[in-house]
Design an enzyme around this catalytic site. Structure first.
Site, PDB file in Angstrom:
ATOM      1  N   ASN A 210       7.407   1.719  12.356  1.00 50.36           N
ATOM      2  CA  ASN A 210       6.485   1.457  13.463  1.00 50.36           C
ATOM      3  C   ASN A 210       6.712   0.049  13.994  1.00 50.36           C
ATOM      4  OD1 ASN A 210       4.668  -0.441  11.984  1.00 50.36           O
ATOM      5  ND2 ASN A 210       4.400   1.373  10.694  1.00 50.36           N
ATOM      6  N   LYS A 288      22.974  12.753   4.309  1.00 51.56           N
ATOM      7  CA  LYS A 288      22.710  12.541   5.733  1.00 51.56           C
ATOM      8  C   LYS A 288      22.616  13.896   6.442  1.00 51.56           C
ATOM      9  CE  LYS A 288      24.520  10.319   9.830  1.00 51.56           C
ATOM     10  NZ  LYS A 288      25.742   9.921  10.498  1.00 51.56           N
ATOM     11  N   PRO A 304       0.306   7.676   0.162  1.00 48.59           N
ATOM     12  CA  PRO A 304      -0.906   7.158  -0.484  1.00 48.59           C
ATOM     13  C   PRO A 304      -1.566   6.121   0.423  1.00 48.59           C
ATOM     14  CG  PRO A 304       1.061   6.228  -1.505  1.00 48.59           C
ATOM     15  CD  PRO A 304       1.527   7.292  -0.550  1.00 48.59           C
ATOM     16  N   ASP A 305      -2.876   6.010   0.357  1.00 49.44           N
ATOM     17  CA  ASP A 305      -3.595   5.007   1.141  1.00 49.44           C
ATOM     18  C   ASP A 305      -3.863   3.805   0.239  1.00 49.44           C
ATOM     19  OD1 ASP A 305      -5.697   3.477   2.424  1.00 49.44           O
ATOM     20  OD2 ASP A 305      -5.862   5.171   3.812  1.00 49.44           O
ATOM     21  N   ILE A 306      -3.189   2.706   0.530  1.00 47.35           N
ATOM     22  CA  ILE A 306      -3.273   1.528  -0.348  1.00 47.35           C
ATOM     23  C   ILE A 306      -4.672   0.914  -0.284  1.00 47.35           C
ATOM     24  CG2 ILE A 306      -2.290  -0.768  -0.767  1.00 47.35           C
ATOM     25  CD1 ILE A 306       0.306   0.449   0.624  1.00 47.35           C
ATOM     26  N   LYS A 338     -14.131   3.874   9.453  1.00 45.70           N
ATOM     27  CA  LYS A 338     -13.093   3.557   8.453  1.00 45.70           C
ATOM     28  C   LYS A 338     -13.675   2.801   7.268  1.00 45.70           C
ATOM     29  CE  LYS A 338      -9.295   3.386  10.487  1.00 45.70           C
ATOM     30  NZ  LYS A 338      -8.228   3.009  11.380  1.00 45.70           N
ATOM     31  N   LYS A 342     -12.949   4.442   3.753  1.00 49.61           N
ATOM     32  CA  LYS A 342     -11.998   3.826   2.819  1.00 49.61           C
ATOM     33  C   LYS A 342     -12.704   3.085   1.694  1.00 49.61           C
ATOM     34  CE  LYS A 342      -8.213   3.883   5.884  1.00 49.61           C
ATOM     35  NZ  LYS A 342      -6.762   3.837   5.779  1.00 49.61           N
TER      36      LYS A 342
END
Ligand code: C5P
Length: 401
Positions: A210, A288, A304-306, A338, A342
């Site tokens: 990103n 590849k 995974p959500d840190i 959020k 979270k």
């Protein structure tokens, strides 16, 4: 300077060692105590007598001196200083520090210290430019060492190029800046910051990424370190140098970032700024992908959500967990959602719609969202947002705010 500060000065073996006599004099004029380790090589260029006369203290030089160890062991020597300065930092000393070698008093004290380290390299231009030295410089910077880059010019060896140690005035001003730095309310605390993008492999050459530059996270890590926190920066791939005083761990994928973050616990505060990829390829790596036939479909699975993992950590949840919310619409409402989802304590919400130019840009407009409400902060540089956030964190951890 409020209280008497002390610098541990390590004088390495180079012709520039003579400049350290002036540096010691100037430091003492500025009210700074100087304790000196003179390496064997350093003692070939300046005498212990001149150093100790100027420093007003005995000079340390031999790791296995029984008298020195009983009076002042290498651990105490490095810990009792407010900061450690290596000047001149030879290629050899830098290589030792970059690789954790400890076979004399100077390298042992450097490995044992928990204080900021500043080095002023000096050497022949080819030695400075050698890939091995440049690798060591990069490692040292990544470890949080402040490197005062050498200047270019005529060198004592007769060649010309980069390698001249910075002048005593320049070294002095870096030292004084460091010593006079604002109060260090986060001294003794450990701060964790995640920053940058993550790269998720599709195959050995392609990846999902990103636009995160890492600038905001790096600025926050630097600001926390300036307030005295031992700061670990877990960084995805960026083009940035590690800020002074920050220990950086470089990772690529979200899973590596989570592992490195958990390995760095316990921490008093965690600030998750990284733009972690929400998904990764179910089957990444391998061979590849070939271009024959129809375009391949890449199945994505969740990463995974840190931030959520840290927020819900059973035994080692940091006292304060701060997340970021980059949104392009309904910025504050999404951030409030959020916060609850979270389980973190604060969310810094920012509008990353294209027109605002936040991604990769220098400025940021953020809102601090907590259980107590929303604060709108004025548009400011990422450095200023970082400084303000670090102050708030210090206030929260020390119970002042
Ligand atoms: O869910 P979203 O990506 O919008 O949440 C952003 C916040 O969560 C940021 O603080 C980011 O660093 C963190 N995050 C994380 N791990 C993920 C996704 C987001 O730590 N997998």
């Amino acid at each position: 300077m409020t209280e008497q500060q002390r610098v541990l000065l390590i004088i390495g073996g180079g012709i520039a060692a003579y400049k350290c006599l002036e540096l010691i004099r100037r430091l003492r004029e500025a009210g700074v105590q100087v304790r000196v380790i003179l390496t064997k090589g350093g003692a070939e260029f300046v005498t212990p007598l001149s150093v100790s006369s100027l420093a007003g203290d005995k000079v340390y030089g031999d790791l296995f001196s029984l008298t020195d160890e009983s009076e002042m062991g290498h651990i105490r020597l490095s810990r009792e200083a407010s900061l450690v300065v290596v000047a001149p930092a030879t290629a050899d000393l830098m290589a030792k520090l970059a690789n954790g070698l400890a076979n004399d008093l100077a390298s042992t004290a450097l490995l044992a210290t928990d204080k900021p380290v500043i080095i002023a390299p000096a050497m022949n231009a080819r030695m400075w430019l050698h890939p091995a030295t440049q690798r060591n410089v990069a490692t040292l910077k990544a470890d949080g060492v402040t490197v005062i880059e050498p200047g270019s010019g005529a060198l004592a060896c007769g060649e010309t190029g980069p390698g001249r140690m910075a002048e005593p005035d320049a070294i002095l001003s870096v030292i004084l800046d460091r010593l006079q730095a604002a109060p260090r309310p986060l001294a003794g605390r450990h701060a964790l910051v995640t920053a940058g993008p993550t790269w998720e492999a599709i195959d050995p050459v392609r990846y999902i990424a990103n636009r995160s530059s890492g600038k905001q996270g790096y600025a926050i890590a630097g600001a926390l370190a300036r307030l005295g926190a031992r700061t670990t920066l877990i960084s995805g791939p960026t083009a940035l140098n590690a800020p002074a005083g920050v220990a950086r761990v470089c990772v690529e994928s979200a899973r590596d970032m989570l592992a490195a973050t958990e390995a760095a616990l316990p921490a008093d505060v965690a600030v998750c700024v990284a733009a972690v990829s929400d998904w990764r390829a179910a089957v990444g790596g391998g061979q590849k992908l070939k271009k024959n036939g129809a375009p391949p479909s890449v199945e994505l699975i969740e990463n995974p959500d840190i931030l959520a993992t840290l927020s819900r950590h059973n035994r080692r949840r940091p006292k304060l967990v701060v997340g970021f919310a980059a949104e392009t619409e309904n910025v504050v409402a999404y951030a409030q959602d959020k916060l609850a989802r979270k389980g973190c304590d604060w969310i810094i919400a920012n509008d990353v719609c294209h027109e605002k130019g936040v991604m990769g840009g220098e400025c940021n407009t953020v809102h601090l969202v907590t259980a107590n409400g929303v604060e709108d902060w004025p548009t400011a540089t990422k450095e200023d947002v970082a400084a303000r956030l670090a102050e708030r964190i210090a206030g929260a951890l020390t119970g002042v705010a």
